[in-house]
Every structure is written in structure tokens, then in C-alpha cells.
Motif scaffolding. Structure first.
Motif, PDB file in Angstrom:
ATOM      1  N   ALA A 439       0.788  -1.212   0.012  1.00 18.21           N
ATOM      2  CA  ALA A 439      -0.034   0.156   0.034  1.00 18.21           C
ATOM      3  C   ALA A 439       0.845   1.162   0.122  1.00 18.21           C
ATOM      4  O   ALA A 439       0.568   2.222  -0.582  1.00 18.21           O
ATOM      5  N   LEU A 440       1.877   1.354   0.661  1.00 19.47           N
ATOM      6  CA  LEU A 440       2.918   2.394   0.990  1.00 19.47           C
ATOM      7  C   LEU A 440       3.640   2.612  -0.501  1.00 19.47           C
ATOM      8  O   LEU A 440       3.655   3.881  -0.596  1.00 19.47           O
ATOM      9  N   HIS A 441       4.092   1.625  -0.984  1.00 19.45           N
ATOM     10  CA  HIS A 441       4.824   1.607  -2.212  1.00 19.45           C
ATOM     11  C   HIS A 441       3.752   2.365  -3.245  1.00 19.45           C
ATOM     12  O   HIS A 441       4.098   3.044  -4.162  1.00 19.45           O
ATOM     13  N   ASP A 442       2.469   1.883  -3.278  1.00 21.19           N
ATOM     14  CA  ASP A 442       1.569   2.513  -4.148  1.00 21.19           C
ATOM     15  C   ASP A 442       1.272   3.835  -4.019  1.00 21.19           C
ATOM     16  O   ASP A 442       1.400   4.933  -4.957  1.00 21.19           O
ATOM     17  N   ALA A 443       1.278   4.291  -2.696  1.00 21.41           N
ATOM     18  CA  ALA A 443       0.864   5.799  -2.289  1.00 21.41           C
ATOM     19  C   ALA A 443       2.140   6.725  -2.965  1.00 21.41           C
ATOM     20  O   ALA A 443       1.996   7.661  -3.533  1.00 21.41           O
ATOM     21  N   VAL A 444       3.370   6.155  -2.694  1.00 21.09           N
ATOM     22  CA  VAL A 444       4.448   6.817  -3.145  1.00 21.09           C
ATOM     23  C   VAL A 444       4.715   6.821  -4.688  1.00 21.09           C
ATOM     24  O   VAL A 444       4.668   7.986  -5.413  1.00 21.09           O
ATOM     25  N   ALA A 445       4.649   5.911  -5.092  1.00 25.24           N
ATOM     26  CA  ALA A 445       4.162   5.669  -6.636  1.00 25.24           C
ATOM     27  C   ALA A 445       3.452   6.730  -7.104  1.00 25.24           C
ATOM     28  O   ALA A 445       3.746   7.370  -8.312  1.00 25.24           O
ATOM     29  N   LEU A 446       2.286   6.779  -6.535  1.00 23.04           N
ATOM     30  CA  LEU A 446       1.241   7.629  -7.247  1.00 23.04           C
ATOM     31  C   LEU A 446       1.633   9.069  -7.011  1.00 23.04           C
ATOM     32  O   LEU A 446       1.324   9.998  -7.884  1.00 23.04           O
ATOM     33  N   PHE A 447       2.336   9.360  -5.866  1.00 24.96           N
ATOM     34  CA  PHE A 447       2.574  10.710  -5.677  1.00 24.96           C
ATOM     35  C   PHE A 447       4.173  11.106  -6.300  1.00 24.96           C
ATOM     36  O   PHE A 447       4.273  12.445  -6.665  1.00 24.96           O
ATOM     37  N   GLU A 448       5.006  10.306  -6.707  1.00 23.79           N
ATOM     38  CA  GLU A 448       6.179  10.617  -7.264  1.00 23.79           C
ATOM     39  C   GLU A 448       6.181  11.467  -8.525  1.00 23.79           C
ATOM     40  O   GLU A 448       6.947  12.403  -8.464  1.00 23.79           O
ATOM     41  N   PRO A 449       5.341  11.152  -9.452  1.00 21.99           N
ATOM     42  CA  PRO A 449       5.248  12.099 -10.471  1.00 21.99           C
ATOM     43  C   PRO A 449       4.957  13.568 -10.253  1.00 21.99           C
ATOM     44  O   PRO A 449       5.630  14.695 -10.520  1.00 21.99           O
ATOM     45  N   THR A 450       4.298  13.813  -9.305  1.00 26.68           N
ATOM     46  CA  THR A 450       4.039  15.272  -8.865  1.00 26.68           C
ATOM     47  C   THR A 450       5.236  16.000  -8.092  1.00 26.68           C
ATOM     48  O   THR A 450       5.429  16.953  -8.493  1.00 26.68           O
ATOM     49  N   ALA A 451       6.113  15.126  -7.241  1.00 29.65           N
ATOM     50  CA  ALA A 451       6.985  15.507  -6.580  1.00 29.65           C
ATOM     51  C   ALA A 451       8.328  15.549  -7.780  1.00 29.65           C
ATOM     52  O   ALA A 451       8.692  16.801  -7.725  1.00 29.65           O
ATOM     53  N   THR A 452       8.281  15.013  -8.773  1.00 33.58           N
ATOM     54  CA  THR A 452       9.464  15.183  -9.646  1.00 33.58           C
ATOM     55  C   THR A 452       9.305  16.462 -10.452  1.00 33.58           C
ATOM     56  O   THR A 452      10.029  17.217 -10.763  1.00 33.58           O
ATOM     57  N   ALA A 453       7.757  16.535 -10.923  1.00 35.34           N
ATOM     58  CA  ALA A 453       7.490  17.845 -11.606  1.00 35.34           C
ATOM     59  C   ALA A 453       7.857  18.929 -10.808  1.00 35.34           C
ATOM     60  O   ALA A 453       8.333  20.342 -11.492  1.00 35.34           O
ATOM     61  N   GLU A 459      12.788  10.846  -0.632  1.00 34.63           N
ATOM     62  CA  GLU A 459      13.342   9.858  -0.089  1.00 34.63           C
ATOM     63  C   GLU A 459      12.672   9.016   0.825  1.00 34.63           C
ATOM     64  O   GLU A 459      12.200   9.397   2.015  1.00 34.63           O
ATOM     65  N   SER A 460      12.292   7.894   0.116  1.00 37.52           N
ATOM     66  CA  SER A 460      11.448   7.035   1.004  1.00 37.52           C
ATOM     67  C   SER A 460      12.076   5.674   1.559  1.00 37.52           C
ATOM     68  O   SER A 460      12.786   4.888   0.597  1.00 37.52           O
ATOM     69  N   GLU A 461      12.217   5.267   2.731  1.00 35.66           N
ATOM     70  CA  GLU A 461      12.716   4.049   3.186  1.00 35.66           C
ATOM     71  C   GLU A 461      11.503   3.216   3.994  1.00 35.66           C
ATOM     72  O   GLU A 461      11.054   3.203   4.845  1.00 35.66           O
ATOM     73  N   ILE A 462      11.225   2.395   2.677  1.00 32.92           N
ATOM     74  CA  ILE A 462       9.969   1.326   3.168  1.00 32.92           C
ATOM     75  C   ILE A 462      10.464   0.031   2.870  1.00 32.92           C
ATOM     76  O   ILE A 462      11.046  -0.485   1.736  1.00 32.92           O
ATOM     77  N   PRO A 463      10.702  -0.770   4.119  1.00 30.68           N
ATOM     78  CA  PRO A 463      11.227  -2.185   3.993  1.00 30.68           C
ATOM     79  C   PRO A 463      10.350  -2.882   3.039  1.00 30.68           C
ATOM     80  O   PRO A 463       8.929  -2.294   2.968  1.00 30.68           O
ATOM     81  N   ASP A 464      10.815  -4.006   2.465  1.00 33.14           N
ATOM     82  CA  ASP A 464       9.983  -4.808   1.404  1.00 33.14           C
ATOM     83  C   ASP A 464       9.016  -5.553   2.200  1.00 33.14           C
ATOM     84  O   ASP A 464       7.953  -5.741   1.804  1.00 33.14           O
ATOM     85  N   THR A 465       9.461  -5.966   3.383  1.00 32.55           N
ATOM     86  CA  THR A 465       8.292  -6.865   4.155  1.00 32.55           C
ATOM     87  C   THR A 465       8.115  -5.875   5.443  1.00 32.55           C
ATOM     88  O   THR A 465       9.182  -5.794   6.152  1.00 32.55           O
ATOM     89  N   LYS A 497      14.788  21.526  -1.499  1.00 33.46           N
ATOM     90  CA  LYS A 497      13.646  20.949  -1.316  1.00 33.46           C
ATOM     91  C   LYS A 497      14.272  19.411  -0.534  1.00 33.46           C
ATOM     92  O   LYS A 497      14.839  18.721  -1.433  1.00 33.46           O
ATOM     93  N   GLN A 498      13.703  19.122   0.398  1.00 26.41           N
ATOM     94  CA  GLN A 498      13.812  17.715   0.994  1.00 26.41           C
ATOM     95  C   GLN A 498      12.515  17.193   1.702  1.00 26.41           C
ATOM     96  O   GLN A 498      11.997  17.748   2.597  1.00 26.41           O
ATOM     97  N   ILE A 499      12.115  15.882   1.266  1.00 18.67           N
ATOM     98  CA  ILE A 499      10.991  15.253   1.759  1.00 18.67           C
ATOM     99  C   ILE A 499      11.470  13.766   2.118  1.00 18.67           C
ATOM    100  O   ILE A 499      12.114  13.065   1.408  1.00 18.67           O
ATOM    101  N   ILE A 500      11.381  13.488   3.268  1.00 19.08           N
ATOM    102  CA  ILE A 500      11.691  12.131   3.828  1.00 19.08           C
ATOM    103  C   ILE A 500      10.846  11.465   4.567  1.00 19.08           C
ATOM    104  O   ILE A 500       9.922  11.703   5.224  1.00 19.08           O
ATOM    105  N   MET A 501      10.403   9.995   3.982  1.00 16.18           N
ATOM    106  CA  MET A 501       9.485   9.298   4.330  1.00 16.18           C
ATOM    107  C   MET A 501      10.148   8.155   5.169  1.00 16.18           C
ATOM    108  O   MET A 501      10.867   7.425   4.359  1.00 16.18           O
TER     109      MET A 501
END
Ligand code: ADP
Length: 584
Positions: A439-453, A459-465, A497-501
Motif C-alpha cells: 500500500a505504501l509503495h503504491d502511495a509513493v508511486a502515485l505521488f512521485e510524478p507530482t514530486a518530480t514535476a 527519499e522513502s525508506e520502505i522495507p520490502d516486508t 527541497k527535502q522530503i523524507i518518508m
């Protein structure tokens, strides 16, 4: 002193000594006697019995204790009596209340049979020819010794059977003991009629206390062997009663002595005890003595007797019932209203959540469109390349690589569209076990294009499991994207600009934080941040944080804000993990 007198003196001395010794070993026996004509008369009546007992059982010293029924009952209760001689009615009460038992019933050897020995006479002055039967007593003044006197009760039964209720239909005059008082009340015309125990009138006549034709007995009934005029049924004579705790051997000795008694002229004798069933019958009919509680408990009688109080109680009951019905109606109505309000609030909440999501989607729409454009552009490039190669007659096998790239890009675009579609889904889903990492990967992926723009790399640190949580996946994504969007807006005006999740799980919680190096919160903002409609932005809704906090708390977690040691504004929340099943 002569020889004879000396012998006499010696004899006398030894007799005295013997007497004293005997007195010392004699045991005391207390016998209560009901006195209806005073103590002296009681003693006179039973003197022969006492003399006989004293003679037959010299090892005992007999004491006569005379008194009224109430006095004797109290003495029995205080264990001060061993035996009693009393009337059948009083005996019945003692039998029920104190387990007393009859040893013998009095017997007049020349008189009536023991089971038909006592009754009552209702009498009037002979100059009252209009009073003939007991029914004529209606509205008259009727004298008796006391309401609990046995003779009075015997008469009561007969009068009531003639349809007259003495309590209601006559004026009762209770004159007290001795019975002579009843006669005087009638003679002095303080009463129109008198009730007196059987044979009392005859006795007064014999004593010369009344004239021969002064009084007349009304409602006469046959008196059998009883040689007196009576107006009532006849009941057994007085019993000699044993009190419960009196030892059986003593009772047996007394009974034997009583049965062996040879009475003289006008003296009482004793015979086998009567069963006193007829007395029980009388008391049951009148509902008195041991049967009185039934009257007191009878609801109908109570209601009649206390009709005003009963009416009040009835009114109270009706008021109370009305009150109860009204209150329960109001409660039901109010509950229904609350349910409706609750449902409306829930729908409004859902609506709001959807609005916030649409607004977030609006923010992200152009960058997402841009994001989809990239794979589409790549697909177009690969497709054109393939076209050219086919035209130049290239080997179809050489196209395989390009076609595979087209498929990968199409999947990428498809993923973006799926996430967008999922995110704007309207219906809320129940909280179910989910993998938070996906779920968290999806959320970040959805948001990333906006951030990139906007020129920011999240910077997201989401463990795989990650351990599973119970959540509505869409709501979880909404909270995260909301925090990311706020962070992005907070840093929009600066160069660096810095965002860390950060995401980590501990023993029982999943911790998620989104930090930015923006200007931080003004003191006023810190206070109202989570209030609905609080916003500092020109086009802000002011709903994101309030909604995020509601969602997190509905998942059993908390959403907080702080400035971290590096000076970054850090929104963090935690959610409880699904409890591991207890290990055996
Ligand atoms: P909105 O974003 O529509 O204003 P929110 O409820 O998400 O509504 O935010 C409320 C307010 O909180 C914002 O207007 C902003 O002033 C403040 N805020 C939220 N996030 C941050 C942040 N990361 N840094 C500074 N201020 C913030």
C-alpha cells in the motif's frame, strides 16, 4: 412438761425438720390460670385441682399464676410457665405460636360432656320484647368483655351467620373483665344487649347478683347436657396445657395425677384432651387468632379497608405507568433520531473523504497525465521503429526486443491508471488484514510524478516486508499522500527541497513519518492544524489533516506533529499491528 407433751414436741420438731428438708428438694412448677373474673375467682375455681396435684406429687411445689390471656402469653414467651389452664381459643393460639399441647380437658362430672362444655349467651333486659333473635341486634349497642374473649368470639360467629356484622352493623361496647361488668352495662342501659360466657348468668343468679326475670337470653340454642342457656354452638371445656419446653416425664406425672382426680361437689375433674377441632373451625371462620394473618394479607380485604390509600396508590401506579410509557416512547424516538443523525454524519464523513481525495487527485492530475505520457511516448517510439523495420523487410525475430519494451511500458501506464482509479474509488471498504508495504509503495508511486514535476525527490525508506496491519488500504494511502502533498507545498518556495518518508515496524506498531525541511509551523497553526477547515493556503480546503487524524484514530492509532532534531517538520503516525496468535 409432761411425757405426752414432750413426745408431741419431738414429733412436731421432726415434722418441721422433715418439712424443711422436703421444701429444699421440692421443685417449683408454675401453672398459669386465665382469670376472667379476677384472680380470686380463678384461684377458687381451680383450688381443688391444685390441692390434688400438691397431694399426689409432693416432690413439686405448685405455683398458681393468674392473669389475662395477653399476660399469660407473655409469660409463656418468657419461659416462666410450665403449664396453663386456659380457654380453648387462647390454647389454640399458644398451640400455633408456641407449640403448646393439651394434656387434659376439664370435665364436670355431673354436667356437660367435655367436648360441649363452653359457649356464650346473648342477653337483653327482659323489658325489650322487640329484641328476639340475633338478627335483631342490628344497629344496637352490644356489650362484651373484650374483642378476644372466647365467649364473645363464639357469639360473633352466630351473629354473623344471621347476616349482621357486629363490627359494622352494631355499636360494640367492650367493658373489660370481670364478666359481671357486661351484666352491669346492660342493666344500666349503657348497652342494649350483652354477650357473656355460658353459665355466667346462672352463676350470678345463684349468687343473688341478678333477679330471676331481670334478663332474657336471645337466639337460644339447645345446650345438651350443659344446664345453662346458650345462644351459640358449644365448644370443648378448658384444657390443661403443657408448654413446649416442659419435660415429658413431668407432663406424664401431671396428666396421670389429673386423670386420677376425684372431684367433690361443684369441683372440676379432668379427662382425655379434646382435639379442639371445633375451636379451630370457629377461629378459621372468624379469621382470628392464628388465622388472622390471612385476613391481613388478603389484598381484597386490604383494598376495601384502606380504600382511600388504595385509591391513592392506584393513582400513583397509573401516573407511574404513564410516565414509564412516555419515557420509553421518548427514548425510542430520540434513539431513532440519533441513529439518523449518526448515519447522516457518517455519509457526510465519507463524502468529505472523497472530496479530499478528489482534491488531492486534482493536485496530482497534471503530473500523473505527464507520467502516463512517458510510457505512451516510449510505446510510440518503439512502435514506429518496428514499423520501419517491417517495411525494410527485417527479420521478425529482431522485433521481439522492441515489442517486449512496448509491453513493459504499457504495463507501466496501466499501473498508473489502476492506482488513480483505486484512489478515487468512492465506496469505503472494511478494515481487513493488508500488507502495508504494498500500500505504501503504491502511495509513493502515485505521488512521485507530482514530486518530480516540482523538482523534488522523495527519499522513502520502505522495507520490502512489514508485519500485517488491519486497515482500509485506500484510507491508508490517502493519509500518506495527504502528508506528502502538505510537505511538498511547505517547501515549494525554497531552493533546497527535502522530503523524507520513513516506515518501520516494532513489536506491536507500524510507525510512518513524513518530514520536510520547510519553514515549520507558526504557533497559531500548531494549535489549529487538525481543526476542520483550518488552512493557510489560498486554495486549501483545510480538511486534509483533520480527516487524516480521524482515519488514523479509526484504525486505533495516533497522528502527531513535531519538529525533529534536524529541524524538520515531522508528521508521524502509528497503527497497531495484528496481534500474533498466542504461542502455546
Ligand atoms: P490544507 O492543506 O488544505 O490547508 P490541511 O488540513 O492538510 O489542509 O492543513 C492545514 C494547515 O496546516 C495548512 O494550511 C498548513 O498551514 C498547515 N500545514 C500542514 N502541513 C504542514 C507542513 N508540512 N508544514 C507546515 N505547515 C503545514
Amino acid at each position: 412438761m409432761g411425757m405426752v407433751s414432750r413426745i408431741l414436741a419431738a414429733l412436731l420438731a421432726s415434722l418441721c425438720l422433715f418439712g424443711a428438708a422436703r421444701a429444699e428438694t421440692q421443685k417449683d412448677v408454675h401453672i398459669g390460670v386465665l382469670a376472667f373474673r379476677g384472680a380470686e375467682e380463678a384461684e377458687r375455681t381451680w383450688q381443688s385441682t391444685f390441692d390434688h396435684l400438691g397431694r399426689t406429687l409432693p416432690q413439686y411445689r405448685f405455683h398458681l399464676v393468674s392473669g389475662t390471656a395477653a399476660f399469660l402469653t407473655a409469660a409463656v414467651a418468657a419461659h416462666r410457665l410450665d403449664f396453663l389452664i386456659t380457654n380453648p381459643g387462647h390454647y389454640l393460639e399458644l398451640k400455633v405460636d408456641y407449640s403448646a399441647s393439651a394434656l387434659a380437658t376439664e370435665q364436670d362430672l355431673e354436667g356437660p360432656t367435655p367436648s360441649e362444655a363452653v359457649g356464650a349467651a346473648v342477653f337483653v333486659l327482659d323489658d325489650h320484647p322487640e329484641i328476639q333473635s340475633l338478627a335483631d341486634l342490628r344497629n344496637l349497642r352490644v356489650a362484651a368483655v373484650a374483642p378476644d374473649a372466647f365467649g364473645y368470639r363464639a357469639a360473633l360467629r352466630e351473629i354473623m351467620e344471621r347476616g349482621v356484622d357486629p363490627e359494622r352493623d352494631t355499636k360494640q361496647v367492650f367493658v373489660g373483665f370481670p364478666v359481671d361488668e357486661v351484666m352491669r352495662a346492660v342493666r344500666d342501659r349503657r348497652a342494649d344487649a350483652g354477650i357473656i360466657r355460658s353459665c355466667a348468668l346462672e352463676k350470678l343468679l345463684a349468687e343473688g347478683a341478678i333477679q330471676k326475670d331481670e334478663f332474657r337470653v336471645i337466639g337460644r340454642r339447645p345446650s345438651g347436657a350443659l344446664n345453662c342457656q346458650v345462644s351459640t354452638r358449644l365448644y370443648p371445656g378448658w384444657p390443661f396445657v403443657k408448654v413446649a419446653q416442659t419435660p415429658a416425664p413431668l407432663a406424664r406425672q401431671i396428666a396421670q395425677a389429673l386423670f386420677g382426680m376425684q372431684p367433690g361437689q361443684d369441683e372440676k375433674a379432668w379427662t382425655q384432651p379434646d382435639a379442639y377441632g371445633s375451636v379451630q373451625d370457629l377461629y378459621r371462620t372468624l379469621k382470628v387468632g392464628p388465622y388472622a394473618p390471612f385476613t391481613r394479607l388478603g389484598l381484597a380485604d386490604f383494598v376495601v379497608e384502606h380504600r382511600y390509600i388504595a385509591a391513592l396508590i392506584g393513582l400513583g401506579l397509573i401516573w407511574w405507568l404513564t410516565h414509564v410509557v412516555r419515557v420509553s416512547y421518548l427514548v425510542r424516538k430520540r434513539t431513532h433520531e440519533l441513529q439518523l443523525a449518526h448515519e447522516a454524519a457518517r455519509q457526510r464523513g465519507e463524502q468529505m473523504e472523497h472530496t479530499v481525495r478528489l482534491s488531492l487527485m486534482g493536485e496530482m492530475a497534471s503530473s500523473l497525465a505527464h507520467e502516463i505520457n512517458q510510457p505512451l511516448a516510449a510505446i510510440l517510439t518503439y512502435a514506429r521503429g518496428c514499423e520501419r523495420r517491417i517495411e525494410s523487410g527485417a527479420d521478425p525475430a529482431s522485433l521481439r526486443d522492441a515489442v517486449q519494451r512496448i509491453a513493459v511500458q504499457a504495463e507501466r501506464a496501466g499501473d498508473i491508471v489502476r492506482r488513480m482509479k483505486d484512489f478515487v474509488r468512492k465506496n469505503p471498504a472494511p478494515q481487513v488484514p493488508i500488507d502495508p508495504a504494498a500500500a505504501l509503495h503504491d502511495a509513493v508511486a502515485l505521488f512521485e510524478p507530482t514530486a518530480t514535476a516540482a523538482g523534488v525527490i522523495v527519499e522513502s525508506e520502505i522495507p520490502d516486508t512489514l508485519p500485517a496491519i488491519r486497515a482500509d488500504r485506500l484510507q491508508l494511502e490517502e493519509v500518506v499522500i495527504n502528508l506528502l502533498q502538505n510537505a511538498l507545498e511547505a517547501i515549494s518556495a525554497q531552493d533546497d527541497k527535502q522530503i523524507i518518508m520513513r516506515v518501520r515496524g516494532d513489536r506491536d506498531r507500524l510507525h510512518i513519518s513524513v518530514a520536510d525541511n520547510g519553514p515549520g509551523l507558526a504557533p497559531e497553526a500548531r494549535e489549529h492544524l487538525f481543526d476542520p477547515f483550518y488552512t493557510t493556503k489560498k486554495n486549501g480546503l483545510g480538511l486534509g489533516l483533520s480527516l487524516s487524524r480521524t482515519i488514523v484514530e479509526a484504525h486505533g492509532g495516533r497522528l502527531l506533529v513535531e519538529t525533529d532534531p534536524a529541524g524538520m517538520t515531522n508528521f508521524r503516525f502509528y497503527l497497531p499491528l495484528i496481534e500474533e496468535p498466542a504461542r502455546v
